[in-house]
Design a protein around this motif. Sequence first.
Motif, PDB file in Angstrom:
ATOM      1  N   ARG A 172       0.844  -1.209   0.000  1.00  0.00           N
ATOM      2  CA  ARG A 172       0.000   0.000   0.000  1.00  0.00           C
ATOM      3  C   ARG A 172       0.869   1.245   0.000  1.00  0.00           C
ATOM      4  O   ARG A 172       0.621   2.203  -0.724  1.00  0.00           O
ATOM      5  CB  ARG A 172      -0.894   0.018   1.242  1.00  0.00           C
ATOM      6  CG  ARG A 172      -2.094  -0.858   1.091  1.00  0.00           C
ATOM      7  CD  ARG A 172      -2.765  -1.053   2.413  1.00  0.00           C
ATOM      8  NE  ARG A 172      -3.396   0.148   2.939  1.00  0.00           N
ATOM      9  CZ  ARG A 172      -3.890   0.228   4.161  1.00  0.00           C
ATOM     10  NH1 ARG A 172      -3.803  -0.791   4.973  1.00  0.00           N
ATOM     11  NH2 ARG A 172      -4.464   1.326   4.562  1.00  0.00           N
ATOM     12  N   GLY A 225       6.991  -3.593  13.344  1.00  0.00           N
ATOM     13  CA  GLY A 225       7.776  -4.542  12.559  1.00  0.00           C
ATOM     14  C   GLY A 225       8.286  -3.985  11.243  1.00  0.00           C
ATOM     15  O   GLY A 225       9.364  -4.379  10.775  1.00  0.00           O
ATOM     16  N   PHE A 275       1.140  -3.755  16.487  1.00  0.00           N
ATOM     17  CA  PHE A 275      -0.282  -3.930  16.195  1.00  0.00           C
ATOM     18  C   PHE A 275      -0.645  -5.406  16.429  1.00  0.00           C
ATOM     19  O   PHE A 275      -1.595  -5.716  17.133  1.00  0.00           O
ATOM     20  CB  PHE A 275      -0.531  -3.513  14.744  1.00  0.00           C
ATOM     21  CG  PHE A 275      -1.945  -3.636  14.293  1.00  0.00           C
ATOM     22  CD1 PHE A 275      -2.945  -2.876  14.884  1.00  0.00           C
ATOM     23  CD2 PHE A 275      -2.292  -4.494  13.262  1.00  0.00           C
ATOM     24  CE1 PHE A 275      -4.258  -2.977  14.465  1.00  0.00           C
ATOM     25  CE2 PHE A 275      -3.608  -4.600  12.838  1.00  0.00           C
ATOM     26  CZ  PHE A 275      -4.588  -3.843  13.436  1.00  0.00           C
ATOM     27  N   ASN A 276       0.138  -6.300  15.852  1.00  0.00           N
ATOM     28  CA  ASN A 276      -0.057  -7.743  16.075  1.00  0.00           C
ATOM     29  C   ASN A 276       1.014  -8.201  17.047  1.00  0.00           C
ATOM     30  O   ASN A 276       2.056  -8.722  16.646  1.00  0.00           O
ATOM     31  CB  ASN A 276       0.067  -8.502  14.752  1.00  0.00           C
ATOM     32  CG  ASN A 276      -1.042  -8.134  13.786  1.00  0.00           C
ATOM     33  OD1 ASN A 276      -2.218  -8.328  14.080  1.00  0.00           O
ATOM     34  ND2 ASN A 276      -0.676  -7.561  12.654  1.00  0.00           N
ATOM     35  N   ARG A 316       8.168 -11.568  18.690  1.00  0.00           N
ATOM     36  CA  ARG A 316       8.511 -10.458  17.792  1.00  0.00           C
ATOM     37  C   ARG A 316       8.959  -9.233  18.596  1.00  0.00           C
ATOM     38  O   ARG A 316       9.880  -8.520  18.194  1.00  0.00           O
ATOM     39  CB  ARG A 316       7.318 -10.140  16.886  1.00  0.00           C
ATOM     40  CG  ARG A 316       7.745  -9.730  15.486  1.00  0.00           C
ATOM     41  CD  ARG A 316       6.735 -10.099  14.406  1.00  0.00           C
ATOM     42  NE  ARG A 316       5.417  -9.593  14.621  1.00  0.00           N
ATOM     43  CZ  ARG A 316       5.001  -8.355  14.333  1.00  0.00           C
ATOM     44  NH1 ARG A 316       5.827  -7.487  13.784  1.00  0.00           N
ATOM     45  NH2 ARG A 316       3.779  -7.972  14.580  1.00  0.00           N
ATOM     46  N   ASP A 326       3.131   8.597   7.379  1.00  0.00           N
ATOM     47  CA  ASP A 326       2.250   7.703   6.609  1.00  0.00           C
ATOM     48  C   ASP A 326       2.163   8.241   5.183  1.00  0.00           C
ATOM     49  O   ASP A 326       1.905   9.426   4.985  1.00  0.00           O
ATOM     50  CB  ASP A 326       0.858   7.669   7.266  1.00  0.00           C
ATOM     51  CG  ASP A 326      -0.004   6.532   6.732  1.00  0.00           C
ATOM     52  OD1 ASP A 326       0.020   6.254   5.515  1.00  0.00           O
ATOM     53  OD2 ASP A 326      -0.710   5.919   7.552  1.00  0.00           O
ATOM     54  N   ASN A 379       7.803   8.735   2.692  1.00  0.00           N
ATOM     55  CA  ASN A 379       8.269   7.391   3.004  1.00  0.00           C
ATOM     56  C   ASN A 379       9.138   7.442   4.254  1.00  0.00           C
ATOM     57  O   ASN A 379      10.034   8.292   4.364  1.00  0.00           O
ATOM     58  CB  ASN A 379       9.067   6.836   1.819  1.00  0.00           C
ATOM     59  CG  ASN A 379       9.236   5.333   1.901  1.00  0.00           C
ATOM     60  OD1 ASN A 379       9.532   4.790   2.971  1.00  0.00           O
ATOM     61  ND2 ASN A 379       9.032   4.664   0.785  1.00  0.00           N
ATOM     62  N   LEU A 380       8.881   6.508   5.142  1.00  0.00           N
ATOM     63  CA  LEU A 380       9.662   6.424   6.382  1.00  0.00           C
ATOM     64  C   LEU A 380      11.174   6.464   6.108  1.00  0.00           C
ATOM     65  O   LEU A 380      11.924   7.107   6.849  1.00  0.00           O
ATOM     66  CB  LEU A 380       9.293   5.097   7.058  1.00  0.00           C
ATOM     67  CG  LEU A 380      10.174   4.654   8.207  1.00  0.00           C
ATOM     68  CD1 LEU A 380       9.740   5.364   9.460  1.00  0.00           C
ATOM     69  CD2 LEU A 380      10.114   3.151   8.382  1.00  0.00           C
TER      70      LEU A 380
HETATM   71  O1  PTJ Z   1       4.469  -4.799  13.192  1.00  0.00           O
HETATM   72  P1  PTJ Z   1       3.043  -4.558  13.569  1.00  0.00           P
HETATM   73  O2  PTJ Z   1       2.364  -5.793  14.116  1.00  0.00           O
HETATM   74  O3  PTJ Z   1       2.879  -3.398  14.512  1.00  0.00           O
HETATM   75  O4  PTJ Z   1       2.218  -4.194  12.228  1.00  0.00           O
HETATM   76  C1  PTJ Z   1       2.605  -3.073  11.458  1.00  0.00           C
HETATM   77  C2  PTJ Z   1       1.641  -2.834  10.276  1.00  0.00           C
HETATM   78  C3  PTJ Z   1       2.233  -1.726   9.422  1.00  0.00           C
HETATM   79  C4  PTJ Z   1       1.536  -4.129   9.468  1.00  0.00           C
HETATM   80  C5  PTJ Z   1       0.247  -2.450  10.837  1.00  0.00           C
HETATM   81  O5  PTJ Z   1       0.363  -1.290  11.631  1.00  0.00           O
HETATM   82  C6  PTJ Z   1      -0.755  -2.248   9.727  1.00  0.00           C
HETATM   83  O6  PTJ Z   1      -1.477  -3.164   9.320  1.00  0.00           O
HETATM   84  O7  PTJ Z   1      -0.794  -1.023   9.205  1.00  0.00           O
HETATM   85  P2  PTJ Z   1      -1.809  -0.580   8.024  1.00  0.00           P
HETATM   86  O8  PTJ Z   1      -3.172  -0.391   8.595  1.00  0.00           O
HETATM   87  O9  PTJ Z   1      -1.629  -1.467   6.823  1.00  0.00           O
HETATM   88  O10 PTJ Z   1      -1.261   0.850   7.679  1.00  0.00           O
HETATM   89  C7  PTJ Z   1      -0.013   1.042   7.152  1.00  0.00           C
HETATM   90  C8  PTJ Z   1       0.045   2.460   6.563  1.00  0.00           C
HETATM   91  O11 PTJ Z   1       1.411   2.782   6.395  1.00  0.00           O
HETATM   92  C9  PTJ Z   1      -0.625   2.587   5.186  1.00  0.00           C
HETATM   93  O12 PTJ Z   1      -1.384   3.794   5.146  1.00  0.00           O
HETATM   94  C10 PTJ Z   1       0.548   2.679   4.203  1.00  0.00           C
HETATM   95  O13 PTJ Z   1       0.257   3.540   3.109  1.00  0.00           O
HETATM   96  C11 PTJ Z   1       1.635   3.283   5.072  1.00  0.00           C
HETATM   97  N1  PTJ Z   1       3.000   2.870   4.704  1.00  0.00           N
HETATM   98  C12 PTJ Z   1       3.439   1.652   4.298  1.00  0.00           C
HETATM   99  N2  PTJ Z   1       4.776   1.659   4.083  1.00  0.00           N
HETATM  100  C13 PTJ Z   1       5.210   2.917   4.395  1.00  0.00           C
HETATM  101  C14 PTJ Z   1       4.068   3.697   4.801  1.00  0.00           C
HETATM  102  N3  PTJ Z   1       4.182   4.974   5.182  1.00  0.00           N
HETATM  103  C15 PTJ Z   1       5.422   5.517   5.194  1.00  0.00           C
HETATM  104  N4  PTJ Z   1       6.549   4.841   4.814  1.00  0.00           N
HETATM  105  C16 PTJ Z   1       6.487   3.553   4.417  1.00  0.00           C
HETATM  106  N5  PTJ Z   1       7.599   2.897   4.059  1.00  0.00           N
END
Ligand code: PTJ
Length: 248
Positions: A41, A80, A106-107, A112, A182, A200-201
């Motif tokens: 995403r 993560g 989140f998970n 982890r 984000d 981007n992070l």
């Molecule tokens: O490691 P955990 O268990 O805490 O899980 C982490 C994730 C990221 C999997 C969890 O928080 C999650 O499911 O997040 P979402 O709801 O998918 O949201 C992620 C958001 O981050 C989305 O809006 C993406 O567009 C954004 N994103 C993804 N990669 C990047 C980013 N924003 C900035 N830099 C990135 N590299």
Amino acid sequence: MTGPEIPESHPRYESLLTRHRIEEGVDLGITSRQGLIAQGRGEAFDYLLGEETIPSADAAERVAAAHLLRADHAVLSINGNVAALAPGEMVELAEATGAALEVNLFNRTEERMENIAEYLREHGAEEVLGLTADGRIPGLDHERAKVDADGIGSADVVLVPLEDGDRAEALAEMGKTELVVDLNPMSRSAKSATVPIIDNLIRAVPNITAHARDLSDASEGELDAIIEDFDSGAALEAAEQRIRSLDE
Ligand code: PTJ
């Protein structure tokens, strides 16, 4: 970190390298499999933003640096994806601003949590919070509410990169100054942030550190002026405009 054989001249070099880091994070037991989906995403939004730090994001990164320097107790939240993509960069930002590092998933699984804490220590972190889990974020279910009482629980400023929308909103409800990185300007996380950083992070974190170093001699009044000048709605709007007018 071992990398895949990607020539630096490849037009999508950064993007492919980033993808590889997330894959490796999963193999190392740091990143969740959902992290792969989150990465996809993020990539889509980054593509639409032109894969660069747009001027409004750079301005937000300076404001974030000012908040971190001005905080009584700032915490950088690590999940993560963040651990896989920018472990050393997060440690450097913590050092440049005096913020603490807290693993906040989140998970959440204990395995982890520990793998990430260890990975951060390998990248230079001295203290990593998150494993005590003696604090709670009100309004969230048990596992997702866990934080350290002396970390995010009592922080006044929290940097939450790639945060889930529910938790970002719950942290904002607690009255914390929330700095959210984000790539999606329409996400609930970005919208609930005090400072949404639509970047981007991997570009945002080193840039916040650079701004923090640049502002290290600034007075409290100067930092406050930078903070007060910021308009979060305008920052979200600027990113959305960029996405809608890619060829301009
Ligand atoms: O490691 P955990 O268990 O805490 O899980 C982490 C994730 C990221 C999997 C969890 O928080 C999650 O499911 O997040 P979402 O709801 O998918 O949201 C992620 C958001 O981050 C989305 O809006 C993406 O567009 C954004 N994103 C993804 N990669 C990047 C980013 N924003 C900035 N830099 C990135 N590299």
